[in-house]
Motif scaffolding. Structure first.
Motif, PDB file in Angstrom:
ATOM      1  N   ALA A   1       0.918  -1.335   0.087  1.00 24.85           N
ATOM      2  CA  ALA A   1       0.144  -0.107   0.050  1.00 24.85           C
ATOM      3  C   ALA A   1       0.716   1.128  -0.166  1.00 24.85           C
ATOM      4  N   LEU A   2       1.771   1.270   0.698  1.00 29.19           N
ATOM      5  CA  LEU A   2       2.762   2.416   0.724  1.00 29.19           C
ATOM      6  C   LEU A   2       3.750   2.479  -0.467  1.00 29.19           C
ATOM      7  N   VAL A   3       4.058   1.626  -0.970  1.00 25.98           N
ATOM      8  CA  VAL A   3       4.751   1.931  -2.165  1.00 25.98           C
ATOM      9  C   VAL A   3       3.964   2.585  -3.310  1.00 25.98           C
ATOM     10  N   GLY A   4       2.679   2.233  -3.293  1.00 27.87           N
ATOM     11  CA  GLY A   4       1.929   2.861  -4.111  1.00 27.87           C
ATOM     12  C   GLY A   4       1.445   4.235  -3.748  1.00 27.87           C
ATOM     13  N   VAL A   5       1.406   4.720  -2.295  1.00 28.45           N
ATOM     14  CA  VAL A   5       1.137   5.966  -2.065  1.00 28.45           C
ATOM     15  C   VAL A   5       2.316   6.744  -2.231  1.00 28.45           C
ATOM     16  N   PHE A   6       3.511   6.238  -1.820  1.00 30.31           N
ATOM     17  CA  PHE A   6       4.425   7.263  -2.148  1.00 30.31           C
ATOM     18  C   PHE A   6       4.862   7.479  -3.589  1.00 30.31           C
ATOM     19  N   VAL A   7       4.678   6.705  -4.349  1.00 26.74           N
ATOM     20  CA  VAL A   7       4.975   6.866  -5.877  1.00 26.74           C
ATOM     21  C   VAL A   7       3.693   7.634  -6.393  1.00 26.74           C
ATOM     22  N   ALA A   8       2.502   7.520  -6.088  1.00 27.95           N
ATOM     23  CA  ALA A   8       1.361   8.167  -6.548  1.00 27.95           C
ATOM     24  C   ALA A   8       1.645  10.025  -6.022  1.00 27.95           C
ATOM     25  N   ARG A   9       1.981  10.117  -4.603  1.00 28.00           N
ATOM     26  CA  ARG A   9       2.146  11.526  -4.160  1.00 28.00           C
ATOM     27  C   ARG A   9       3.178  12.221  -4.902  1.00 28.00           C
ATOM     28  N   ARG A  10       4.255  11.267  -5.112  1.00 28.23           N
ATOM     29  CA  ARG A  10       5.309  11.842  -5.936  1.00 28.23           C
ATOM     30  C   ARG A  10       5.015  12.449  -7.393  1.00 28.23           C
ATOM     31  N   GLU A  11       4.431  11.442  -7.996  1.00 29.42           N
ATOM     32  CA  GLU A  11       3.991  11.727  -9.479  1.00 29.42           C
ATOM     33  C   GLU A  11       2.839  12.786  -9.645  1.00 29.42           C
ATOM     34  N   GLU A  12       2.015  13.143  -8.448  1.00 25.26           N
ATOM     35  CA  GLU A  12       1.050  14.052  -8.620  1.00 25.26           C
ATOM     36  C   GLU A  12       1.666  15.465  -7.982  1.00 25.26           C
ATOM     37  N   LEU A  13       3.048  15.493  -7.618  1.00 25.90           N
ATOM     38  CA  LEU A  13       3.684  16.643  -7.364  1.00 25.90           C
ATOM     39  C   LEU A  13       3.494  16.983  -5.869  1.00 25.90           C
ATOM     40  N   VAL A  14       2.546  15.897  -5.196  1.00 24.44           N
ATOM     41  CA  VAL A  14       2.320  16.484  -3.802  1.00 24.44           C
ATOM     42  C   VAL A  14       3.498  16.518  -2.778  1.00 24.44           C
ATOM     43  N   LEU A  15       4.423  15.740  -3.175  1.00 20.69           N
ATOM     44  CA  LEU A  15       5.675  15.548  -2.227  1.00 20.69           C
ATOM     45  C   LEU A  15       6.588  16.886  -2.524  1.00 20.69           C
ATOM     46  N   LYS A  16       6.792  17.173  -3.766  1.00 24.73           N
ATOM     47  CA  LYS A  16       7.370  18.387  -4.082  1.00 24.73           C
ATOM     48  C   LYS A  16       6.823  19.672  -3.262  1.00 24.73           C
ATOM     49  N   ARG A  17       5.648  19.703  -3.433  1.00 24.76           N
ATOM     50  CA  ARG A  17       4.769  20.912  -2.878  1.00 24.76           C
ATOM     51  C   ARG A  17       5.019  20.705  -1.279  1.00 24.76           C
ATOM     52  N   LEU A  18       4.793  19.650  -0.707  1.00 21.65           N
ATOM     53  CA  LEU A  18       4.888  19.691   0.907  1.00 21.65           C
ATOM     54  C   LEU A  18       6.257  20.014   1.307  1.00 21.65           C
ATOM     55  N   ARG A  19       7.373  19.864   0.409  1.00 20.21           N
ATOM     56  CA  ARG A  19       8.756  20.265   0.960  1.00 20.21           C
ATOM     57  C   ARG A  19       9.079  21.827   0.680  1.00 20.21           C
ATOM     58  N   THR A  20       8.080  22.581   0.161  1.00 18.47           N
ATOM     59  CA  THR A  20       8.228  23.965   0.176  1.00 18.47           C
ATOM     60  C   THR A  20       7.678  24.618   1.343  1.00 18.47           C
ATOM     61  N   GLY A  21       7.010  23.799   2.045  1.00 15.12           N
ATOM     62  CA  GLY A  21       6.279  24.407   3.489  1.00 15.12           C
ATOM     63  C   GLY A  21       7.222  24.050   4.539  1.00 15.12           C
ATOM     64  N   GLU A  22       6.621  23.830   5.713  1.00 18.29           N
ATOM     65  CA  GLU A  22       7.321  23.673   7.026  1.00 18.29           C
ATOM     66  C   GLU A  22       7.675  22.153   7.236  1.00 18.29           C
ATOM     67  N   LEU A  23       6.855  21.358   6.711  1.00 15.73           N
ATOM     68  CA  LEU A  23       7.133  19.907   6.469  1.00 15.73           C
ATOM     69  C   LEU A  23       8.659  19.542   6.385  1.00 15.73           C
ATOM     70  N   ARG A  24       9.153  18.598   7.181  1.00 16.96           N
ATOM     71  CA  ARG A  24      10.593  18.064   7.019  1.00 16.96           C
ATOM     72  C   ARG A  24      10.330  16.865   6.207  1.00 16.96           C
ATOM     73  N   ASP A  25      11.591  16.132   5.531  1.00 19.31           N
ATOM     74  CA  ASP A  25      11.197  15.142   4.781  1.00 19.31           C
ATOM     75  C   ASP A  25      10.890  14.003   5.395  1.00 19.31           C
ATOM     76  N   VAL A  26      11.579  13.624   6.690  1.00 18.50           N
ATOM     77  CA  VAL A  26      10.880  12.628   7.721  1.00 18.50           C
ATOM     78  C   VAL A  26       9.732  12.681   8.000  1.00 18.50           C
TER      79      VAL A  26
END
Length: 269
Positions: free
Chosen positions: A91-116
């Motif tokens: 389930a998490l492999v799909g989640v991480f890949v989907a959020r990356r491809e949707e640019l969600v991870l990239k957007r989150l990194r521009t805010g307060e959230l740290r990578d971990v």
């Protein structure tokens, strides 16, 4: 509802918040998306409940008493293993890949959230699902298969937590090498098949040839299954338990190191 809009509505990164608050907000958004994805929902919630019956059917003609096991100590660890693989890892492999491809991870990194925090918050719904599922399966197997209380319950707790931690780390690592959500279903297969066959899920290590069993002890999910099974059989020595814990931690540390180095936060083009 896309992953991007779901995360946007949480308000992450719009004000000063604590790490716990940020991860809770991200986890709530991720849980909403998880519940709306019928394919992931079925694979995570129902497949682990059905597969143990196939193990019971396949091993029905096998004399388990020769290796100190019974149908309960066969099915219960298998149930935990299936939950770790389907409800958490796949389930998490799909989640991480989907959020990356949707640019969600990239957007989150521009805010307060740290990578971990991003990876942890995204993983929390799957981890919670796997944890609750394993607890329910343990209770169900204990009642339905007439298992006694585990003589070493601490091993079950350690094994389950170690299994969850390892599954999350390996999911992030697998996602690093998955180009699309479709390919994620393929890249996750090697570990799943290897775990089915060699981690004591479908065939206990006690039933394998000694040399093969010794090799399989070092597979990623073997420590979790060994500790859970040992909690109910009571025949796992302190030395063997410590070896299983160290092996599981080693896999987790190596996976985290690899994720820090190779995890991709933007779509693979």
């Amino acid at each position: 509802m896309s992953g991007t809009s779901g995360v946007a509505r949480t308000g992450i990164g719009t004000g000063r918040t604590t790490p716990a608050e940020r991860m809770r907000a991200l986890a709530r958004a991720e849980a909403t998306l998880f519940l709306r994805n019928k394919g992931t929902l079925v694979a995570a919630l129902f497949v682990p409940l059905v597969l143990p019956f196939s193990v019971r059917s396949a091993m029905s003609d096998t004399d388990l008493t020769d290796v100190g096991l019974n149908i309960g100590t066969l099915i219960l660890p298998a149930s935990v293993g299936f939950s770790l693989l389907f409800a958490v890892y796949a389930a998490l492999v799909g989640v991480f890949v989907a959020r990356r491809e949707e640019l969600v991870l990239k957007r989150l990194r521009t805010g307060e959230l740290r990578d971990v925090e991003i990876l942890t918050g995204s993983a929390l719904p799957a981890v919670a699902t796997g944890l609750v599922q394993c607890l329910l399966l343990a209770v169900g197997c204990t009642v339905l298969l007439d298992l006694d209380a585990p003589p070493a319950p601490q091993l079950a707790v350690i094994g389950l937590l170690l299994g969850l931690l390892t599954a999350v780390a390996l999911a992030a690592l697998t996602a690093s090498f998955s180009r699309t959500t479709e390919s994620a279903q393929v890249t996750s297969l090697p570990l799943m098949l290897l775990s089915f066959i060699g981690s004591g899920i479908t065939v206990p290590l006690e039933m394998l040839p000694d040399r093969l069993a010794s090799f399989c002890e070092f597979l990623p999910l073997t420590p979790a299954i060994t500790l859970v099974r040992g909690a109910w059989t009571g025949d796992l020595s302190a030395y063997e338990a410590l070896g299983a814990v160290l092996t599981g931690l080693a896999w987790t540390v190596l996976s985290v190191f690899a994720v820090r180095r190779w995890f991709r936060w933007e779509p693979r083009r």
